[in-house]
Design a protein around this motif. Structure first.
Motif, PDB file in Angstrom:
ATOM      1  N   HIS A 170      21.019   5.878  11.777  1.00  0.00           N
ATOM      2  CA  HIS A 170      21.072   5.298  13.123  1.00  0.00           C
ATOM      3  C   HIS A 170      20.675   3.827  13.130  1.00  0.00           C
ATOM      4  CE1 HIS A 170      21.285   9.549  14.387  1.00  0.00           C
ATOM      5  NE2 HIS A 170      21.862   9.067  15.467  1.00  0.00           N
ATOM      6  N   GLY A 171      20.593   3.242  11.938  1.00  0.00           N
ATOM      7  CA  GLY A 171      20.410   1.795  11.864  1.00  0.00           C
ATOM      8  C   GLY A 171      19.041   1.292  11.511  1.00  0.00           C
ATOM      9  N   ALA A 172      18.061   2.178  11.278  1.00  0.00           N
ATOM     10  CA  ALA A 172      16.733   1.700  10.873  1.00  0.00           C
ATOM     11  C   ALA A 172      16.823   1.068   9.494  1.00  0.00           C
ATOM     12  CB  ALA A 172      15.734   2.858  10.863  1.00  0.00           C
ATOM     13  N   PRO A 173      16.024   0.028   9.225  1.00  0.00           N
ATOM     14  CA  PRO A 173      16.093  -0.659   7.924  1.00  0.00           C
ATOM     15  C   PRO A 173      15.785   0.297   6.771  1.00  0.00           C
ATOM     16  CG  PRO A 173      14.824  -1.946   9.504  1.00  0.00           C
ATOM     17  CD  PRO A 173      15.038  -0.603  10.127  1.00  0.00           C
ATOM     18  N   LEU A 174      16.670   0.325   5.785  1.00  0.00           N
ATOM     19  CA  LEU A 174      16.513   1.234   4.656  1.00  0.00           C
ATOM     20  C   LEU A 174      15.199   1.020   3.928  1.00  0.00           C
ATOM     21  CD1 LEU A 174      17.543   3.350   2.634  1.00  0.00           C
ATOM     22  CD2 LEU A 174      18.783   1.503   1.472  1.00  0.00           C
ATOM     23  N   ASP A 175      14.854  -0.239   3.636  1.00  0.00           N
ATOM     24  CA  ASP A 175      13.634  -0.510   2.870  1.00  0.00           C
ATOM     25  C   ASP A 175      12.393  -0.028   3.612  1.00  0.00           C
ATOM     26  OD1 ASP A 175      15.126  -1.591   0.867  1.00  0.00           O
ATOM     27  OD2 ASP A 175      14.746  -3.685   1.404  1.00  0.00           O
ATOM     28  N   ALA A 176      12.338  -0.280   4.906  1.00  0.00           N
ATOM     29  CA  ALA A 176      11.166   0.108   5.692  1.00  0.00           C
ATOM     30  C   ALA A 176      11.036   1.624   5.767  1.00  0.00           C
ATOM     31  CB  ALA A 176      11.250  -0.488   7.098  1.00  0.00           C
ATOM     32  N   VAL A 177      12.142   2.303   6.000  1.00  0.00           N
ATOM     33  CA  VAL A 177      12.124   3.764   6.091  1.00  0.00           C
ATOM     34  C   VAL A 177      11.739   4.364   4.740  1.00  0.00           C
ATOM     35  CG1 VAL A 177      13.524   5.831   6.460  1.00  0.00           C
ATOM     36  CG2 VAL A 177      13.787   3.857   7.973  1.00  0.00           C
ATOM     37  N   THR A 178      12.298   3.815   3.666  1.00  0.00           N
ATOM     38  CA  THR A 178      11.993   4.331   2.324  1.00  0.00           C
ATOM     39  C   THR A 178      10.526   4.160   1.995  1.00  0.00           C
ATOM     40  OG1 THR A 178      14.241   3.838   1.558  1.00  0.00           O
ATOM     41  CG2 THR A 178      12.541   4.142  -0.129  1.00  0.00           C
ATOM     42  N   THR A 179       9.982   2.981   2.248  1.00  0.00           N
ATOM     43  CA  THR A 179       8.576   2.707   1.943  1.00  0.00           C
ATOM     44  C   THR A 179       7.654   3.649   2.703  1.00  0.00           C
ATOM     45  OG1 THR A 179       9.026   0.375   1.485  1.00  0.00           O
ATOM     46  CG2 THR A 179       6.753   0.960   2.037  1.00  0.00           C
ATOM     47  N   ARG A 180       7.903   3.826   4.000  1.00  0.00           N
ATOM     48  CA  ARG A 180       7.029   4.682   4.801  1.00  0.00           C
ATOM     49  C   ARG A 180       7.172   6.148   4.401  1.00  0.00           C
ATOM     50  NH1 ARG A 180       2.345   5.377   6.283  1.00  0.00           N
ATOM     51  NH2 ARG A 180       2.005   6.541   8.214  1.00  0.00           N
ATOM     52  N   THR A 181       8.398   6.575   4.138  1.00  0.00           N
ATOM     53  CA  THR A 181       8.624   7.971   3.760  1.00  0.00           C
ATOM     54  C   THR A 181       7.949   8.295   2.440  1.00  0.00           C
ATOM     55  OG1 THR A 181      10.772   7.965   4.902  1.00  0.00           O
ATOM     56  CG2 THR A 181      10.380   9.729   3.320  1.00  0.00           C
ATOM     57  N   LEU A 182       8.085   7.422   1.454  1.00  0.00           N
ATOM     58  CA  LEU A 182       7.470   7.676   0.153  1.00  0.00           C
ATOM     59  C   LEU A 182       5.948   7.670   0.241  1.00  0.00           C
ATOM     60  CD1 LEU A 182       9.772   5.703  -2.314  1.00  0.00           C
ATOM     61  CD2 LEU A 182       9.793   8.135  -1.748  1.00  0.00           C
ATOM     62  N   ALA A 183       5.394   6.829   1.106  1.00  0.00           N
ATOM     63  CA  ALA A 183       3.943   6.817   1.287  1.00  0.00           C
ATOM     64  C   ALA A 183       3.469   8.165   1.831  1.00  0.00           C
ATOM     65  CB  ALA A 183       3.536   5.683   2.228  1.00  0.00           C
ATOM     66  N   LEU A 184       4.198   8.717   2.793  1.00  0.00           N
ATOM     67  CA  LEU A 184       3.835  10.012   3.359  1.00  0.00           C
ATOM     68  C   LEU A 184       4.016  11.134   2.337  1.00  0.00           C
ATOM     69  CD1 LEU A 184       5.443   9.611   6.897  1.00  0.00           C
ATOM     70  CD2 LEU A 184       2.998   9.673   6.361  1.00  0.00           C
ATOM     71  N   VAL A 185       5.092  11.050   1.556  1.00  0.00           N
ATOM     72  CA  VAL A 185       5.335  12.068   0.522  1.00  0.00           C
ATOM     73  C   VAL A 185       4.206  12.073  -0.492  1.00  0.00           C
ATOM     74  CG1 VAL A 185       6.819  12.651  -1.433  1.00  0.00           C
ATOM     75  CG2 VAL A 185       7.836  12.134   0.786  1.00  0.00           C
ATOM     76  N   ARG A 186       3.778  10.895  -0.927  1.00  0.00           N
ATOM     77  CA  ARG A 186       2.682  10.815  -1.899  1.00  0.00           C
ATOM     78  C   ARG A 186       1.402  11.426  -1.336  1.00  0.00           C
ATOM     79  NH1 ARG A 186       5.351   5.960  -3.470  1.00  0.00           N
ATOM     80  NH2 ARG A 186       4.308   4.752  -1.832  1.00  0.00           N
ATOM     81  N   ARG A 187       1.131  11.180  -0.056  1.00  0.00           N
ATOM     82  CA  ARG A 187      -0.072  11.748   0.569  1.00  0.00           C
ATOM     83  C   ARG A 187       0.006  13.270   0.623  1.00  0.00           C
ATOM     84  NH1 ARG A 187      -1.713   8.764   6.038  1.00  0.00           N
ATOM     85  NH2 ARG A 187      -3.363  10.349   5.866  1.00  0.00           N
TER      86      ARG A 187
END
Length: 203
Positions: A170-187
């Protein structure tokens, strides 16, 4: 008859088949599964319907091929991404990172359209099998990490991936979404004691 732009007849036929598949995917994504007919696909690819029947004898055959191709191409990209990862956590991260990149390119749209298409039961079953095959490396990595209730944990984390994919599509920046998602996955996948240890070490 379309001009042959290949050095051999076999290569030409492969190019025509590829053009038909691309046309079928385009129709599927934009118009729905019922619009995927030999006539429509031929028209979109610039080939006569009689030529389409040399490769696909029905709408069902077209949809079955799209089903296979939709996962084959993504799986090849995921396999390449996972090949450079070391350890189960990096495998999960690589799977998520590449899945999001593919999502940004629209690679998941054919599979998503097929899932909502009301396909023949045999095709639906094959679609489920292909999906399970695709996510198995991710689920295996979660199991290897030794987290509690690994199957449930993998399902919950997969929910994050689906939400992240929707955001990217839906247009959210790929880099920002990837960074936040991976941070949550690691937690989610890092043992609580190591997190606590890391917090104490930082003080």
């Amino acid at each position: 008859m379309p001009k042959i732009n290949a050095s051999t007849v076999a290569e030409h036929r492969a190019q025509q088949r590829e053009a038909l598949i691309e046309a079928a995917v385009d129709i599927l994504v934009n118009e729905g599964a019922t619009a995927v007919t030999p006539a429509a696909v031929g028209a979109r690819a610039g080939l006569a319907r009689s030529s389409v029947y040399q490769y696909f004898d029905s709408s069902a055959a077209l949809l079955a091929t799209i089903t296979e191709e939709a996962f084959l191409r993504s799986n090849e990209a995921l396999t390449r991404a996972l090949a450079t990862a070391n350890g189960p956590l990096e495998h999960v991260e690589a799977f998520f990172r590449e899945s999001l990149r593919l999502g940004a390119e629209g690679a998941h749209r054919p599979a998503a359209a097929l899932m909502d298409a009301g396909l023949h039961p045999a095709c639906q079953q094959r679609l489920r099998e292909l999906h399970l095959e695709q996510v198995e490396p991710f689920r295996a990595a979660v199991r290897e990490l030794g987290v509690p209730e690994p199957a449930l944990t993998a399902d919950l984390i997969a929910g994050m991936l689906h939400t992240a994919l929707a955001a990217v599509e839906h247009g959210a920046p790929l880099d920002a979404v990837t960074t936040r998602t991976l941070a949550l996955v690691r937690r989610c996948l890092t043992p609580a004691d190591s997190t606590a240890h890391g917090s104490r070490a930082g003080h």
